[in-house]
Design a protein around this motif. Structure first.
Motif, PDB file in Angstrom:
ATOM      1  N   GLU A 271      39.974  30.563  46.152  1.00  0.00           N
ATOM      2  CA  GLU A 271      39.822  31.699  47.057  1.00  0.00           C
ATOM      3  C   GLU A 271      39.828  33.004  46.275  1.00  0.00           C
ATOM      4  N   ALA A 272      40.717  33.101  45.276  1.00  0.00           N
ATOM      5  CA  ALA A 272      40.800  34.310  44.454  1.00  0.00           C
ATOM      6  C   ALA A 272      39.520  34.518  43.649  1.00  0.00           C
ATOM      7  N   LYS A 274      36.557  33.447  44.419  1.00  0.00           N
ATOM      8  CA  LYS A 274      35.489  33.793  45.356  1.00  0.00           C
ATOM      9  C   LYS A 274      35.527  35.276  45.700  1.00  0.00           C
ATOM     10  N   GLU A 275      36.732  35.811  45.940  1.00  0.00           N
ATOM     11  CA  GLU A 275      36.852  37.227  46.274  1.00  0.00           C
ATOM     12  C   GLU A 275      36.497  38.112  45.085  1.00  0.00           C
ATOM     13  N   ALA A 278      32.850  38.375  44.973  1.00  0.00           N
ATOM     14  CA  ALA A 278      32.386  39.263  46.041  1.00  0.00           C
ATOM     15  C   ALA A 278      32.637  40.727  45.699  1.00  0.00           C
ATOM     16  N   ASN A 279      33.671  40.977  44.874  1.00  0.00           N
ATOM     17  CA  ASN A 279      34.001  42.346  44.470  1.00  0.00           C
ATOM     18  C   ASN A 279      33.179  42.834  43.284  1.00  0.00           C
ATOM     19  N   TYR A 307      42.909  39.382  39.455  1.00  0.00           N
ATOM     20  CA  TYR A 307      43.086  37.964  39.764  1.00  0.00           C
ATOM     21  C   TYR A 307      44.544  37.659  40.109  1.00  0.00           C
ATOM     22  N   LEU A 310      45.292  38.935  43.624  1.00  0.00           N
ATOM     23  CA  LEU A 310      44.679  38.079  44.637  1.00  0.00           C
ATOM     24  C   LEU A 310      45.454  36.784  44.809  1.00  0.00           C
ATOM     25  N   LYS A 314      47.399  35.301  48.169  1.00  0.00           N
ATOM     26  CA  LYS A 314      47.147  33.964  48.711  1.00  0.00           C
ATOM     27  C   LYS A 314      48.416  33.130  48.815  1.00  0.00           C
TER      28      LYS A 314
END
Length: 378
Positions: A271-272, A274-275, A278-279, A307, A310, A314
């Motif tokens: 998830e981290a 992926k974000e 996206a950033n 990272y 993030l 999570k």
């Protein structure tokens, strides 16, 4: 988590100039087709031995055009045709179809037509493995093939018991009169679980069946799902890792994503990553942020700090860094998630001394005494 398995159903299609048999993946010219070929090539008897080469090329061209589907049987990658394993969905780099079929597909996709490969020698996998002096392995599917291991390799299969009782409920197989009825039932169950937020993983035997179920879900108005096929081959691990998210629906072949943990609630690391993508972070920056390589580059260090933040968001807390504060050495879960869950990137046993255990070991023993197997205080 609910898993479903689809089985194939074949049918024979007939058109004017040729017939297609899906089961054996064979194609044959009809009388009308033969007549057209004789007229086009200017020959009297298309089945004559001297015309067999032309006959063969025509059949392979028809097969490439009408039976071999892009992004299902193969993909086009970097100007090359790459075969897709129909059972696993994996890309088979270096493999080529024989008898001119690969060249026909290359012509169909308008890429460079390469010369046909020739088989100089063959050996079965069984005989290849038997060339080794010692054989051993571990898998979750060996018991069902125990007789094959014993007959071919003279090997015994030993089942390792689980450390805790199995809680999964293995239901009886459901048999349907028609394939349509089966897929309707699958979509009904997926829709029912999705409404409750329950993550669903649908296992299929081929990419074709994965696409069929995906189309059925779209018709129900369910569009938020992942389909793991050849087009997402490089993101296979990421897609499977996110299959445990709240309300997630993932459709994949049974072999896909092996070796990737599916964590209920989602995989914090994936998830981290992926974000971060996206950033605007590129693959090199993300790779550095998740590695233990040291650097003085401010941009890379900024990516690593992002990272870490993030991960904490999570639910995975960073509890310890290296002396220079550039590497993550200890991570842990909050106490409200797990009473004692710590991961380390070093060897605390090497830092222990006689009658002086490392603090991590003391905390572990304390937590073990304080909590029973089910997390309840003794």
């Amino acid at each position: 988590m609910i898993c479903y398995h689809s089985q194939p159903q074949f049918e024979e299609k007939k058109v004017t100039d040729f017939t297609i048999e899906e089961k054996d993946k064979q194609i044959a010219l009809t009388d009308e087709g033969v007549e057209k070929c004789e007229k086009y090539f200017g020959v009297e008897n298309f089945s004559d031995p001297e015309n067999m080469e032309i006959n063969h090329h025509v059949l392979q061209a028809l097969k490439a055009r009408n039976m071999m589907k892009r992004d299902v049987d193969y993909i086009v990658k970097d100007g090359e045709i790459v075969i897709v394993d129909e059972f696993t969905g994996r890309l088979m780099f270096g493999r080529r179809y024989s008898d001119g079929l690969h060249q026909a597909i290359e012509a169909k996709e308008n890429v460079l037509v390469r010369s046909e490969s020739k088989t100089l020698a063959t050996i079965t996998l069984q005989n290849y493995f038997r060339m080794y002096q010692k054989l051993a392995g571990m898998t979750g599917t060996a018991k069902t093939e125990e007789s094959e291991f014993r007959d071919i390799y003279n090997m015994d299969v030993v089942v390792i018991p689980t450390n805790k009782p199995v809680v999964g409920n293995d239901l009886q197989d459901a048999v349907y009169a028609t394939e349509k009825g089966k897929y309707k039932s699958i979509v009904d169950r997926v829709e029912e679980a999705h409404k409750k937020g329950q993550p669903v993983l649908v296992g299929t035997i081929s990419i074709e069946k994965s696409e069929l179920i995906a189309d059925a879900l779209k018709k129900r108005g369910i569009k938020d799902f992942n389909v793991l096929n050849a087009k997402q081959h490089e993101k296979e691990a990421q897609i499977i890792a996110e299959a445990g998210r709240l309300g997630a629906i993932t459709i994949a072949t049974n072999m896909a994503g092996r070796g990737t943990d599916i964590i209920l609630g989602g995989n914090p690391e994936f998830e981290a990553k992926k974000e971060m993508a996206a950033n605007g972070y590129d693959e090199d920056a993300i790779a550095f942020a998740t590695s233990f390589v040291q650097s003085d580059d401010e941009e890379l260090l900024k990516a690593r700090e992002e990272y870490r933040k993030l991960l904490e968001d999570k639910g995975l807390m960073l509890a310890g860094l290296s002396p220079d504060e550039k590497l993550v050495e200890i991570v842990e879960l909050p106490k409200n998630v797990h009473p004692w869950f710590v991961g380390v990137q070093f060897h605390p046993e090497f830092k222990s001394r006689p009658n002086r255990a490392h603090p991590l070991f003391r905390d572990f023993i304390r937590a073990s005494i304080e909590y029973s197997e089910f997390g309840e205080k003794i």
